[in-house]
Structure formats: structure tokens, C-alpha cells
Design a protein around this motif. Structure first.
Motif, PDB file in Angstrom:
ATOM      1  N   PHE A   1       1.934  -9.624 -12.007  1.00  0.00           N
ATOM      2  CA  PHE A   1       2.537  -9.509 -13.337  1.00  0.00           C
ATOM      3  C   PHE A   1       3.687 -10.500 -13.445  1.00  0.00           C
ATOM      4  N   VAL A   2       3.781 -11.180 -14.599  1.00  0.00           N
ATOM      5  CA  VAL A   2       4.829 -12.175 -14.827  1.00  0.00           C
ATOM      6  C   VAL A   2       5.628 -11.780 -16.051  1.00  0.00           C
ATOM      7  N   GLU A   3       6.969 -11.830 -15.907  1.00  0.00           N
ATOM      8  CA  GLU A   3       7.843 -11.613 -17.061  1.00  0.00           C
ATOM      9  C   GLU A   3       9.011 -12.567 -16.909  1.00  0.00           C
ATOM     10  N   GLY A   4       9.022 -13.616 -17.769  1.00  0.00           N
ATOM     11  CA  GLY A   4      10.051 -14.641 -17.618  1.00  0.00           C
ATOM     12  C   GLY A   4       9.920 -15.274 -16.252  1.00  0.00           C
ATOM     13  N   ARG A   5      11.009 -15.284 -15.492  1.00  0.00           N
ATOM     14  CA  ARG A   5      10.956 -15.895 -14.156  1.00  0.00           C
ATOM     15  C   ARG A   5      10.667 -14.882 -13.058  1.00  0.00           C
ATOM     16  N   ARG A   6      10.426 -13.637 -13.430  1.00  0.00           N
ATOM     17  CA  ARG A   6      10.178 -12.624 -12.398  1.00  0.00           C
ATOM     18  C   ARG A   6       8.689 -12.321 -12.271  1.00  0.00           C
ATOM     19  N   ARG A   7       8.296 -11.993 -11.054  1.00  0.00           N
ATOM     20  CA  ARG A   7       6.902 -11.630 -10.782  1.00  0.00           C
ATOM     21  C   ARG A   7       6.848 -10.355  -9.948  1.00  0.00           C
ATOM     22  N   TRP A   8       5.837  -9.544 -10.257  1.00  0.00           N
ATOM     23  CA  TRP A   8       5.588  -8.335  -9.470  1.00  0.00           C
ATOM     24  C   TRP A   8       4.130  -8.356  -9.020  1.00  0.00           C
TER      25      TRP A   8
ATOM     26  N   ALA B   1       0.820  -1.214   0.000  1.00  0.00           N
ATOM     27  CA  ALA B   1       0.000   0.000   0.000  1.00  0.00           C
ATOM     28  C   ALA B   1       0.854   1.264   0.000  1.00  0.00           C
ATOM     29  N   LYS B   2       2.128   1.114   0.375  1.00  0.00           N
ATOM     30  CA  LYS B   2       3.027   2.282   0.382  1.00  0.00           C
ATOM     31  C   LYS B   2       3.561   2.598  -1.005  1.00  0.00           C
ATOM     32  N   GLU B   3       3.376   1.686  -1.957  1.00  0.00           N
ATOM     33  CA  GLU B   3       3.988   1.813  -3.282  1.00  0.00           C
ATOM     34  C   GLU B   3       2.965   2.248  -4.313  1.00  0.00           C
ATOM     35  N   SER B   4       3.413   2.990  -5.304  1.00  0.00           N
ATOM     36  CA  SER B   4       2.519   3.305  -6.406  1.00  0.00           C
ATOM     37  C   SER B   4       2.854   2.465  -7.643  1.00  0.00           C
ATOM     38  N   GLU B   5       3.967   1.732  -7.601  1.00  0.00           N
ATOM     39  CA  GLU B   5       4.373   0.867  -8.714  1.00  0.00           C
ATOM     40  C   GLU B   5       4.276  -0.603  -8.279  1.00  0.00           C
ATOM     41  N   PRO B   6       4.164  -1.536  -9.233  1.00  0.00           N
ATOM     42  CA  PRO B   6       4.236  -2.946  -8.858  1.00  0.00           C
ATOM     43  C   PRO B   6       5.547  -3.243  -8.133  1.00  0.00           C
ATOM     44  N   ARG B   7       5.491  -4.161  -7.203  1.00  0.00           N
ATOM     45  CA  ARG B   7       6.644  -4.484  -6.374  1.00  0.00           C
ATOM     46  C   ARG B   7       6.988  -5.956  -6.568  1.00  0.00           C
ATOM     47  N   SER B   8       8.249  -6.304  -6.467  1.00  0.00           N
ATOM     48  CA  SER B   8       8.658  -7.693  -6.645  1.00  0.00           C
ATOM     49  C   SER B   8       7.944  -8.610  -5.650  1.00  0.00           C
TER      50      SER B   8
END
Lengths: 101, 101
Positions: free
Chosen positions: B73-80, B35-42
Motif C-alpha cells: 500500500f502506498v500513501e504519499g511517501r509512505r508504504r505498508w 505473519a505475526k501482524e493482522s494489519e499492514p506493516r510499514s
């Protein structure tokens, strides 16, 4: 003279326990009905528009009371229940309005 | 390019499911951090101050996403992951403020 069953003091009411108590469709429904009243309301099954047994409703009243959401009054064989509106509003402002709307 | 994992549409988000998802101390804690973030977080465990395994954190992300509280959100092996602030506010005004305060 009515006595009250044990319940947590205002400052001992915890958000996780309150959310667990709220996270049930029957408990939400009976709380919505309680929220319309300014006086304690009977705990009897026939007072509520829910399709469950009396034993199950008793269980729900206990969960709500132990979470700090309601007060239960006992007089002889009769029981009444009341929403702890001020206590919940003091601990988690806006929560009841958001959930019971 | 990132894709999103399946999640309920705004109008399919249900209060009981949301409350069940919120009613856990670890999920509340990671949501407070989101909730502190305005962008997707890992989604990675090392980003969060919680004492659990990576598998348990993955489970919590799934519960939050399926309830409609977050987008993954998924991109390759990373998720946010990102809080669905506007969707929850539209469905249950005031709920997030009351719970994450």
C-alpha cells in the motif's frame, strides 16, 4: 549391493536450501512423479515426462539430493532415487503436501 | 487514501514463483515478522531485524509482491506491506504454515 551418495542428515536439512531446490518446474515435476512411488525409482531420463537432456536431469538429481529432498542409490552403472518423505515431514511438516499437491 | 501497487490476482499466483520468492533467508525473515501482524506493516528498514540496505529491502518487497505473497500500500511517501494469507492459503493450502513455522 547399492550404496548411497552423500546427503545431509535429517537435522542438517535447511528450509532455504529446500525451497531453492523446489523452486524449479522440472524438479517439481520429477518430485511429483517420485511422490507417487513407495520404492526407489530409476534416475534414467526415459522414466520421466520432461523435455530436458540426461545431463540436465543429472544436475537436478544432485540439487535435490544435496538439499536433502532425495536419496540416490548407486549400483554399478545404475542409479535410483527416492523421496525422503519422512525426513522432510519431520523437519517441515506439511511442506511436501502443500508443494506437490 | 492509500493505493495498492500492481500484484497478481489470486488465480494467477504460481507455485514456482512463490517458491523462488520464499527461497531467500531475508525474505523468509521479513515474512515471518509480517505473519505475526493482522494489519499492514510499514515497509521501512528500521521496522525489521535484518542487516541489509534500504535498497535491498525494497527489492525484496518487490519480489514478494510480484510473486503474490504480499500487498504493498502506498500513501504519499509512505508504504505498508501485508501478507496475502488468504490468497496463499487458497492456492497452496498449508504452505505458509510449513514454511514460516
Amino acid at each position: 549391493m547399492a550404496r548411497t551418495l552423500p546427503q545431509p542428515a535429517r537435522e542438517a536439512i535447511e528450509i532455504v536450501t529446500v525451497l531453492q531446490a523446489l523452486a524449479d518446474p522440472v524438479r517439481l515435476e520429477v518430485l511429483r512423479q517420485l511422490a507417487k512411488e513407495s520404492e526407489p525409482r530409476s534416475c534414467s531420463l526415459e522414466e520421466y515426462d520432461v523435455d530436458i537432456t540426461a545431463a540436465t536431469l543429472s544436475h537436478h538429481w544432485r540439487v535435490l539430493r544435496e538439499a536433502g529432498l532425495t536419496t540416490t542409490f548407486v549400483e554399478g552403472r545404475r542409479r535410483w532415487v527416492e523421496l525422503r518423505r519422512e525426513d522432510i515431514q519431520a523437519r517441515f511438516p506439511g511442506l511436501l503436501d502443500a508443494v506437490l499437491a
